[in-house]
Write a protein that holds these residues in place. Structure first.
Motif, PDB file in Angstrom:
ATOM      1  N   PHE A 546       0.824  -1.207   0.000  1.00 20.13           N
ATOM      2  CA  PHE A 546       0.000   0.000   0.000  1.00 20.13           C
ATOM      3  C   PHE A 546       0.863   1.264   0.000  1.00 20.13           C
ATOM      4  O   PHE A 546       0.480   2.276  -0.583  1.00 20.13           O
ATOM      5  CB  PHE A 546      -0.956  -0.021   1.192  1.00 20.13           C
ATOM      6  N   THR A 547       2.019   1.197   0.655  1.00 18.28           N
ATOM      7  CA  THR A 547       2.959   2.313   0.585  1.00 18.28           C
ATOM      8  C   THR A 547       3.484   2.467  -0.838  1.00 18.28           C
ATOM      9  O   THR A 547       3.600   3.583  -1.359  1.00 18.28           O
ATOM     10  CB  THR A 547       4.130   2.092   1.553  1.00 18.28           C
ATOM     11  N   GLU A 548       3.796   1.349  -1.474  1.00 17.28           N
ATOM     12  CA  GLU A 548       4.277   1.393  -2.849  1.00 17.28           C
ATOM     13  C   GLU A 548       3.237   2.031  -3.771  1.00 17.28           C
ATOM     14  O   GLU A 548       3.572   2.862  -4.632  1.00 17.28           O
ATOM     15  CB  GLU A 548       4.603  -0.022  -3.336  1.00 17.28           C
ATOM     16  N   ILE A 549       1.968   1.642  -3.587  1.00 17.09           N
ATOM     17  CA  ILE A 549       0.900   2.168  -4.444  1.00 17.09           C
ATOM     18  C   ILE A 549       0.736   3.669  -4.235  1.00 17.09           C
ATOM     19  O   ILE A 549       0.640   4.444  -5.204  1.00 17.09           O
ATOM     20  CB  ILE A 549      -0.415   1.429  -4.157  1.00 17.09           C
ATOM     21  N   LYS A 550       0.707   4.085  -2.963  1.00 19.03           N
ATOM     22  CA  LYS A 550       0.508   5.503  -2.667  1.00 19.03           C
ATOM     23  C   LYS A 550       1.660   6.351  -3.202  1.00 19.03           C
ATOM     24  O   LYS A 550       1.445   7.459  -3.711  1.00 19.03           O
ATOM     25  CB  LYS A 550       0.394   5.692  -1.155  1.00 19.03           C
ATOM     26  N   GLU A 551       2.880   5.844  -3.092  1.00 22.16           N
ATOM     27  CA  GLU A 551       4.059   6.623  -3.479  1.00 22.16           C
ATOM     28  C   GLU A 551       4.536   6.313  -4.893  1.00 22.16           C
ATOM     29  O   GLU A 551       5.555   6.856  -5.331  1.00 22.16           O
ATOM     30  CB  GLU A 551       5.181   6.387  -2.463  1.00 22.16           C
ATOM     31  N   ARG A 552       3.823   5.415  -5.590  1.00 17.07           N
ATOM     32  CA  ARG A 552       4.163   5.051  -6.977  1.00 17.07           C
ATOM     33  C   ARG A 552       5.640   4.671  -7.108  1.00 17.07           C
ATOM     34  O   ARG A 552       6.374   5.203  -7.951  1.00 17.07           O
ATOM     35  CB  ARG A 552       3.828   6.197  -7.931  1.00 17.07           C
ATOM     36  N   ARG A 553       6.058   3.732  -6.293  1.00 15.78           N
ATOM     37  CA  ARG A 553       7.445   3.259  -6.351  1.00 15.78           C
ATOM     38  C   ARG A 553       7.499   1.806  -5.932  1.00 15.78           C
ATOM     39  O   ARG A 553       6.582   1.293  -5.285  1.00 15.78           O
ATOM     40  CB  ARG A 553       8.355   4.081  -5.435  1.00 15.78           C
ATOM     41  N   GLU A 554       8.590   1.143  -6.318  1.00 17.05           N
ATOM     42  CA  GLU A 554       8.850  -0.217  -5.867  1.00 17.05           C
ATOM     43  C   GLU A 554       9.833  -0.118  -4.700  1.00 17.05           C
ATOM     44  O   GLU A 554      10.963   0.330  -4.880  1.00 17.05           O
ATOM     45  CB  GLU A 554       9.427  -1.061  -7.005  1.00 17.05           C
ATOM     46  N   TRP A 555       9.397  -0.512  -3.543  1.00 15.92           N
ATOM     47  CA  TRP A 555      10.163  -0.302  -2.313  1.00 15.92           C
ATOM     48  C   TRP A 555      11.090  -1.486  -2.067  1.00 15.92           C
ATOM     49  O   TRP A 555      10.643  -2.596  -1.808  1.00 15.92           O
ATOM     50  CB  TRP A 555       9.183  -0.127  -1.155  1.00 15.92           C
ATOM     51  N   ASP A 556      12.390  -1.231  -2.127  1.00 17.19           N
ATOM     52  CA  ASP A 556      13.365  -2.265  -1.770  1.00 17.19           C
ATOM     53  C   ASP A 556      13.531  -2.233  -0.254  1.00 17.19           C
ATOM     54  O   ASP A 556      14.531  -1.770   0.279  1.00 17.19           O
ATOM     55  CB  ASP A 556      14.707  -2.008  -2.470  1.00 17.19           C
ATOM     56  N   ILE A 557      12.527  -2.740   0.413  1.00 18.09           N
ATOM     57  CA  ILE A 557      12.465  -2.672   1.868  1.00 18.09           C
ATOM     58  C   ILE A 557      13.567  -3.540   2.477  1.00 18.09           C
ATOM     59  O   ILE A 557      13.849  -4.641   2.017  1.00 18.09           O
ATOM     60  CB  ILE A 557      11.067  -3.115   2.358  1.00 18.09           C
ATOM     61  N   SER A 558      14.212  -3.021   3.516  1.00 15.68           N
ATOM     62  CA  SER A 558      15.285  -3.773   4.160  1.00 15.68           C
ATOM     63  C   SER A 558      14.726  -4.810   5.118  1.00 15.68           C
ATOM     64  O   SER A 558      13.555  -4.744   5.513  1.00 15.68           O
ATOM     65  CB  SER A 558      16.217  -2.821   4.922  1.00 15.68           C
ATOM     66  N   ALA A 559      15.563  -5.740   5.518  1.00 10.48           N
ATOM     67  CA  ALA A 559      15.128  -6.790   6.442  1.00 10.48           C
ATOM     68  C   ALA A 559      14.729  -6.198   7.782  1.00 10.48           C
ATOM     69  O   ALA A 559      13.762  -6.652   8.412  1.00 10.48           O
ATOM     70  CB  ALA A 559      16.238  -7.823   6.609  1.00 10.48           C
ATOM     71  N   ARG A 560      15.448  -5.193   8.257  1.00 14.72           N
ATOM     72  CA  ARG A 560      15.116  -4.583   9.545  1.00 14.72           C
ATOM     73  C   ARG A 560      13.808  -3.813   9.457  1.00 14.72           C
ATOM     74  O   ARG A 560      13.029  -3.789  10.413  1.00 14.72           O
ATOM     75  CB  ARG A 560      16.253  -3.661   9.988  1.00 14.72           C
ATOM     76  N   GLU A 561      13.550  -3.190   8.322  1.00 12.59           N
ATOM     77  CA  GLU A 561      12.261  -2.518   8.147  1.00 12.59           C
ATOM     78  C   GLU A 561      11.126  -3.533   8.132  1.00 12.59           C
ATOM     79  O   GLU A 561      10.043  -3.266   8.665  1.00 12.59           O
ATOM     80  CB  GLU A 561      12.270  -1.715   6.849  1.00 12.59           C
ATOM     81  N   ARG A 562      11.353  -4.681   7.527  1.00  5.81           N
ATOM     82  CA  ARG A 562      10.345  -5.731   7.549  1.00  5.81           C
ATOM     83  C   ARG A 562      10.133  -6.219   8.977  1.00  5.81           C
ATOM     84  O   ARG A 562       8.992  -6.499   9.386  1.00  5.81           O
ATOM     85  CB  ARG A 562      10.766  -6.894   6.657  1.00  5.81           C
ATOM     86  N   LEU A 563      11.198  -6.315   9.750  1.00  8.68           N
ATOM     87  CA  LEU A 563      11.097  -6.758  11.141  1.00  8.68           C
ATOM     88  C   LEU A 563      10.309  -5.744  11.973  1.00  8.68           C
ATOM     89  O   LEU A 563       9.590  -6.134  12.902  1.00  8.68           O
ATOM     90  CB  LEU A 563      12.490  -6.973  11.726  1.00  8.68           C
ATOM     91  N   GLU A 564      10.436  -4.468  11.651  1.00  7.17           N
ATOM     92  CA  GLU A 564       9.635  -3.452  12.341  1.00  7.17           C
ATOM     93  C   GLU A 564       8.143  -3.699  12.109  1.00  7.17           C
ATOM     94  O   GLU A 564       7.326  -3.534  13.021  1.00  7.17           O
ATOM     95  CB  GLU A 564      10.018  -2.056  11.842  1.00  7.17           C
ATOM     96  N   GLY A 565       7.781  -4.075  10.876  1.00  7.64           N
ATOM     97  CA  GLY A 565       6.385  -4.398  10.588  1.00  7.64           C
ATOM     98  C   GLY A 565       5.919  -5.610  11.370  1.00  7.64           C
ATOM     99  O   GLY A 565       4.787  -5.650  11.863  1.00  7.64           O
ATOM    100  N   ILE A 566       6.780  -6.617  11.491  1.00  2.00           N
ATOM    101  CA  ILE A 566       6.438  -7.814  12.270  1.00  2.00           C
ATOM    102  C   ILE A 566       6.242  -7.446  13.734  1.00  2.00           C
ATOM    103  O   ILE A 566       5.331  -7.939  14.404  1.00  2.00           O
ATOM    104  CB  ILE A 566       7.544  -8.876  12.110  1.00  2.00           C
ATOM    105  N   GLN A 567       7.064  -6.527  14.229  1.00  3.49           N
ATOM    106  CA  GLN A 567       6.910  -6.074  15.613  1.00  3.49           C
ATOM    107  C   GLN A 567       5.581  -5.352  15.810  1.00  3.49           C
ATOM    108  O   GLN A 567       4.892  -5.568  16.819  1.00  3.49           O
ATOM    109  CB  GLN A 567       8.055  -5.142  15.997  1.00  3.49           C
ATOM    110  N   ARG A 568       5.211  -4.511  14.845  1.00  6.47           N
ATOM    111  CA  ARG A 568       3.926  -3.817  14.957  1.00  6.47           C
ATOM    112  C   ARG A 568       2.777  -4.817  14.968  1.00  6.47           C
ATOM    113  O   ARG A 568       1.814  -4.671  15.718  1.00  6.47           O
ATOM    114  CB  ARG A 568       3.748  -2.823  13.797  1.00  6.47           C
ATOM    115  N   TYR A 569       2.868  -5.839  14.120  1.00  4.83           N
ATOM    116  CA  TYR A 569       1.822  -6.865  14.103  1.00  4.83           C
ATOM    117  C   TYR A 569       1.708  -7.525  15.473  1.00  4.83           C
ATOM    118  O   TYR A 569       0.602  -7.741  15.988  1.00  4.83           O
ATOM    119  CB  TYR A 569       2.133  -7.917  13.031  1.00  4.83           C
ATOM    120  N   ALA A 570       2.856  -7.856  16.084  1.00  7.04           N
ATOM    121  CA  ALA A 570       2.836  -8.488  17.404  1.00  7.04           C
ATOM    122  C   ALA A 570       2.193  -7.563  18.432  1.00  7.04           C
ATOM    123  O   ALA A 570       1.389  -7.998  19.274  1.00  7.04           O
ATOM    124  CB  ALA A 570       4.259  -8.857  17.820  1.00  7.04           C
ATOM    125  N   GLU A 571       2.525  -6.287  18.367  1.00  4.15           N
ATOM    126  CA  GLU A 571       1.942  -5.321  19.304  1.00  4.15           C
ATOM    127  C   GLU A 571       0.435  -5.202  19.102  1.00  4.15           C
ATOM    128  O   GLU A 571      -0.342  -5.218  20.068  1.00  4.15           O
ATOM    129  CB  GLU A 571       2.598  -3.953  19.106  1.00  4.15           C
TER     130      GLU A 571
END
Length: 669
Positions: A546-571
């Motif tokens: 959804f971030t990619e769609i809003k910003e019209r870009r392909e996000w080369d998301i880092s592993a730590r950024e992905r882990l931040e999302g996993i942490q938010r899900y856990a919270e």
């Protein structure tokens, strides 16, 4: 050279091992059978096998194995000594003499497992990976922080909370006392409290079949004939069966939002109930001086969805914590998991939990499935009454392809019964008042026999639908072919042509199928003329789409950024399911469900060509760092270990079995 259909991973990241098995999204749709695994040695697997090795099942075996994922077991994990919820929250138990739970707080705390520590957002960048989590015994223990207390100012689980140290203090005698932050409680009252909680009184009325349904009853009488007699069915007519609560006049019931006191005056309560039923019956029927006093289609609340991102309703994985995660990445429209009309009318606690909404969900809908006209109309009526102000639209599922739903006449089966579908949409629209009805459908039932172009132009002006979502595959296709976006355009053109010819209000139309990148999304919108794309599998594999769609870009998301999302899900999971032992492990289960899709993501920086395609299967590869490699693991034991980074060690009695052995999901069409 990699075979066709394989993600083109750069050579330096490829591993010299056999390619992993491709997840089977068709199997995950839920046919009730499991592909034979010759390595398991389980005779039950052989009995459920398909293809040339199929074994004829006995009637008892079929009954035991009916439904999807029968082999999965997620039993609740409880504390060794259960503490009464009332006492745990610092209150007195009203049934202390009869309560089967423990009321001795010191005894409970003596055997309770030690507190866990939930990492803070900044900690994720320095967290050690599983297997390298040795802690210096000389270091002071880290501060315990309760996610629920931090978010709301109080923890409803009190002494049962596994993060108790974040909201407890001890007096001089060593007696524990729960802490509350009154200022925060007042500040977050409107921003952190989940909506659409049905009252226990309304649930009781539903379970005892005493809930009043005047609008549904009035609509049913119209279908039967103006004289009130039952219509005589013919060979081609539809027999409309009423639920039990409609066989007689509805029994009086107290207003659902009000919980009656134990010392209420029964006569006064009866008069209040009679007034409620009379008022709702008056709302259901036209006034004597007005031929039709109901909400007309043109007077319905209009849905302005153009340019908005839409997260599809997804069974099991589309729960409230996952929707919150997608909202944090930019999802504008969210919809709860598919609920069954008969279960709503039975007052099912599990079904009503599906309508819960977090305040961060700006536009929220409830999806409902069924085949019986009275049940669907009554379910819409009770949703409108119990969730007034908390639901922006109700979506009728006409696309679910799974056998368990299709064979009951629900889901995609409604596409072949347009007469019934029209009555359902009209009845639901009337019962919902100003709340719009939306319809989610597929291109047709059988491959090569598309019918949506004939149906869709009728959904708005004739039936009263406020929006349409079209998945570009037939029910028979499942995921065996790419979505047909050319046909989606044909259907959109048919709807727009009728709107122009008859000067009708424009309704939003969303397409669906194979959207996996910002490029896919905008290309589909531009080519087909839809108002947007409903994202399903793409969001499961990469919620940040959804971030990619809003910003019209392909996000080369880092592993730590992905882990931040996993942490938010856990919270979000702990806040929703709870911080006690049962809630903690429910969060653990659903976090592992989410990871069973996210591992399929191939980082953009590893690909030779862009954009990535959803149906491409990745060969075995290593990531750019150790964490990226771990997040790409298809081993469910690694998903459990990742969850343990945020939720502590899994109990010995707890295990995670992927949904179907394909690690795929059960879509709703």
């Amino acid at each position: 050279m990699l075979p066709p259909g394989t993600a083109q991973v750069k050579a330096e990241f490829l591993l010299p091992v056999n390619p992993p098995a491709a997840p089977d999204d068709d199997a995950a749709e839920g046919s009730g059978s499991v592909r034979r695994d010759t390595r398991s040695g389980d005779p039950q697997d052989d009995a459920r096998s398909t293809g040339p090795t199929r074994v004829k099942l006995t009637k008892a075996q079929k009954k035991a194995q009916s439904g999807s994922n029968k082999g999965r077991r997620f039993g609740k994990v409880h504390d060794e000594l259960d503490l009464c919820f009332k006492v745990a929250a610092g209150s007195m138990c009203d049934f202390e003499d009869k309560c089967q739970n423990n009321h001795d707080i010191p005894a409970y705390l003596a055997v309770k497992p030690p507190d866990l520590r939930f990492p803070q957002p900044g900690d994720v960048h320095d967290m050690p990976l599983p297997g390298a989590m040795d802690v210096d015994s000389a270091a002071p223990p880290p501060l315990t922080i309760c996610p629920v207390f931090e978010a709301t100012g109080e923890c409803r689980f009190g002494f049962r909370c596994r993060y108790l140290g974040g909201h407890v203090r001890y007096d001089e005698s060593g007696t524990p006392e729960l802490v509350k932050d009154d200022d925060k409680i007042a500040r977050v009252a409107l921003t952190a409290v989940e909506a659409n909680r049905i009252s226990s009184h309304a649930q009781k009325l539903l379970r005892t079949k005493k809930y009043p349904f005047p609008i549904a009853a009035a609509f049913q009488k119209e279908l039967e004939g103006s004289d009130g007699t039952k219509a005589v069915p013919t060979a081609t007519s539809i027999v409309i069966a009423e639920p039990d609560q409609m066989d007689d006049e509805p029994e009086p019931a107290a207003p659902p939002p009000v919980q009656p006191s134990t010392d209420a005056d029964p006569i006064l309560e009866q008069r209040t109930t009679d007034a409620l039923v009379a008022q709702r019956t008056a709302d259901a029927l036209p006034a004597p001086d007005a031929p039709d006093a109901r909400t007309r289609f043109a007077e319905k609340k209009r849905l302005d969805w153009a340019g908005k991102t839409y997260l599809a309703p997804l069974t099991t994985v589309g729960n409230l914590p996952f929707r919150r995660l997608c909202v944090s990445y930019g999802a504008d429209i969210t919809c709860g998991e598919m609920g069954l009309a008969p279960s709503f009318l039975a007052g099912s606690k599990e079904e009503w939990s599906l309508v819960r909404r977090h305040p961060s969900e700006r536009t929220f809908g409830v999806q409902i499935a069924g085949s019986k006209i009275p049940a669907l109309v009554a379910a819409a009526e009770v949703l409108a009454q119990e969730c007034a102000g908390g639901v922006d639209f109700v979506d009728l599922n006409c696309g679910c392809p799974i056998d368990l739903v299709f064979k009951t006449g629900s889901g995609a089966a409604l596409l072949d019964n347009v007469n019934r579908l029209g009555k359902i949409v009209r009845g639901m629209s009337r019962a919902l008042g100003e709340i719009p009805v939306t319809v989610k459908l597929r291109t047709g039932v059988k491959d090569g026999k598309n019918t949506a172009h004939k149906l869709m132009p009728r959904l708005g002006p004739e039936f009263g639908a406020g929006a349409i979502t079209l998945h570009g595959r037939t029910r028979q296709q499942r995921y065996t072919k790419l979505a047909d976006w050319a046909y989606i355009k044909e259907c959109v053109d048919a709807v727009r042509a009728r709107e122009a010819d008859e000067d009708l209000p424009r309704i939003p139309i969303f397409g669906g199928g194979d959207c996996f990148s910002s490029h896919d999304y905008h290309a589909c919108v531009d080519a087909s003329g839809v108002d947007g794309v409903m994202v399903a599998r793409g969001a499961l594999i990469k919620p940040w789409i959804f971030t990619e769609i809003k910003e019209r870009r392909e996000w080369d998301i880092s592993a730590r950024e992905r882990l931040e999302g996993i942490q938010r899900y856990a919270e979000y999971g702990l806040t929703h399911f709870g911080t006690d032992t049962a809630g903690l492990n429910a969060t653990r289960r659903y976090l592992c469900e989410a990871l069973s899709f996210q591992y399929r993501y191939v980082p953009i920086g590893l690909l030779e060509t862009l954009p990535a395609r959803i149906n491409d299967r990745a060969p075995a590869f290593r990531g750019r760092d150790e964490l990226e490699t771990l997040l790409a693991s298809g081993d469910s034991r690694d998903w459990v270990r990742i969850a343990e980074m945020f939720l502590g060690p899994a109990p010995e009695a707890w295990s995670f079995t992927p949904k179907h052995r394909s690690n795929s999901y059960e879509s709703q069409g």
